[in-house]
Design a protein around this motif. Structure first.
Motif, short mmCIF file in Angstrom:
data_model
loop_
_atom_site.label_atom_id
_atom_site.label_comp_id
_atom_site.label_asym_id
_atom_site.label_seq_id
_atom_site.Cartn_x
_atom_site.Cartn_y
_atom_site.Cartn_z
N SER A 36 -19.51 -1.43 8.82
CA SER A 36 -20.13 -0.10 8.81
C SER A 36 -19.14 1.02 9.18
CB SER A 36 -21.32 -0.06 9.77
OG SER A 36 -20.89 -0.35 11.08
N LEU A 37 -17.99 0.65 9.71
CA LEU A 37 -17.00 1.67 10.06
C LEU A 37 -16.29 2.16 8.79
CD1 LEU A 37 -15.41 0.18 13.30
CD2 LEU A 37 -16.98 2.10 13.11
N PRO A 38 -16.05 3.46 8.68
CA PRO A 38 -15.38 3.97 7.49
C PRO A 38 -13.89 3.60 7.51
CG PRO A 38 -15.69 5.73 9.08
CD PRO A 38 -16.40 4.51 9.64
N GLY A 39 -13.32 3.54 6.33
CA GLY A 39 -11.89 3.31 6.23
C GLY A 39 -11.53 1.83 6.23
N SER A 40 -10.26 1.60 6.30
CA SER A 40 -9.70 0.25 6.23
C SER A 40 -9.80 -0.48 7.57
CB SER A 40 -8.24 0.37 5.81
OG SER A 40 -7.46 -0.68 6.28
N PRO A 41 -10.16 -1.77 7.55
CA PRO A 41 -10.15 -2.54 8.80
C PRO A 41 -8.77 -2.53 9.47
CG PRO A 41 -11.37 -3.72 7.13
CD PRO A 41 -10.73 -2.54 6.45
N ARG A 42 -7.71 -2.54 8.68
CA ARG A 42 -6.36 -2.55 9.25
C ARG A 42 -6.10 -1.29 10.06
NH1 ARG A 42 -2.01 -5.80 7.98
NH2 ARG A 42 -3.74 -7.27 7.92
N THR A 43 -6.59 -0.16 9.57
CA THR A 43 -6.45 1.10 10.32
C THR A 43 -7.13 0.98 11.68
OG1 THR A 43 -6.33 2.36 8.27
CG2 THR A 43 -6.91 3.58 10.26
N TRP A 44 -8.33 0.42 11.70
CA TRP A 44 -9.06 0.23 12.96
C TRP A 44 -8.34 -0.76 13.86
CZ3 TRP A 44 -12.54 3.49 14.63
CH2 TRP A 44 -13.21 4.29 13.70
N THR A 45 -7.76 -1.79 13.27
CA THR A 45 -7.00 -2.77 14.06
C THR A 45 -5.82 -2.10 14.74
OG1 THR A 45 -7.63 -4.64 12.67
CG2 THR A 45 -5.58 -4.87 13.90
N TYR A 46 -5.06 -1.34 13.98
CA TYR A 46 -3.91 -0.65 14.57
C TYR A 46 -4.33 0.41 15.58
CZ TYR A 46 -0.70 -2.81 11.18
OH TYR A 46 0.05 -3.69 10.44
N ALA A 47 -5.40 1.13 15.26
CA ALA A 47 -5.87 2.17 16.18
C ALA A 47 -6.32 1.55 17.51
CB ALA A 47 -7.01 2.97 15.55
N SER A 48 -7.07 0.47 17.44
CA SER A 48 -7.53 -0.15 18.69
C SER A 48 -6.36 -0.75 19.46
CB SER A 48 -8.63 -1.18 18.43
OG SER A 48 -8.16 -2.24 17.63
N GLY A 49 -5.37 -1.28 18.75
CA GLY A 49 -4.17 -1.77 19.43
C GLY A 49 -3.43 -0.66 20.13
N ALA A 50 -3.31 0.47 19.47
CA ALA A 50 -2.63 1.63 20.08
C ALA A 50 -3.40 2.13 21.30
CB ALA A 50 -2.46 2.75 19.05
#
Length: 126
Positions: A36-50
């Motif tokens: 349900s989150l917009p955008g790419s899962p990879r973007t969310w992965t990197y954002a949460s890692g950051a």
């Protein structure tokens, strides 16, 4: 070093290790990103890692510890839907993987309480 002095550093270490893992092996985290989150899962992965790396730095530093620990508690609550998704997605996997996914769910509460305890400990030192 007393237990109360080690606790923030251990929390910072956990956050740093998790944040680093998001960049070192992102694919395993991509699968836990709710659809349900917009955008790419990879973007969310990197954002949460950051975010985890930033929280680690904040918790490690006495000057920013209280605010960073409170933000960490909120972060742990915020990523709970990803843990639920993982448990649902892994329900048909072999028993050890299913157990690991299910085991993450109750682990969130002690993590939230740990972060809140670090914040409370930092209040007494300011």
């Amino acid at each position: 070093m007393s237990r109360s002095e080690r606790s923030p550093l251990l929390l910072a270490g956990l956050l740093a290790a998790a944040g680093t893992a998001h960049f070192a092996a992102p694919r395993q985290f991509d699968h836990t990103v709710p659809r349900s989150l917009p955008g790419s899962p990879r973007t969310w992965t990197y954002a949460s890692g950051a975010v985890e790396l930033a929280l680690a730095a904040g918790v490690a530093l006495p000057r920013t510890r209280r605010v960073a620990a409170l933000a960490t508690a909120a972060f742990f609550v915020g990523v709970f839907p990803a843990n639920i998704k993982m448990a649902v997605d892994w329900r048909h996997r072999p028993a050890p993987q299913k157990a690991a996914a299910l085991g993450r769910l109750p682990l969130q509460l002690p993590l939230v309480l740990w972060a809140r305890g670090v914040a409370k400990g930092a209040e007494g030192r300011s």
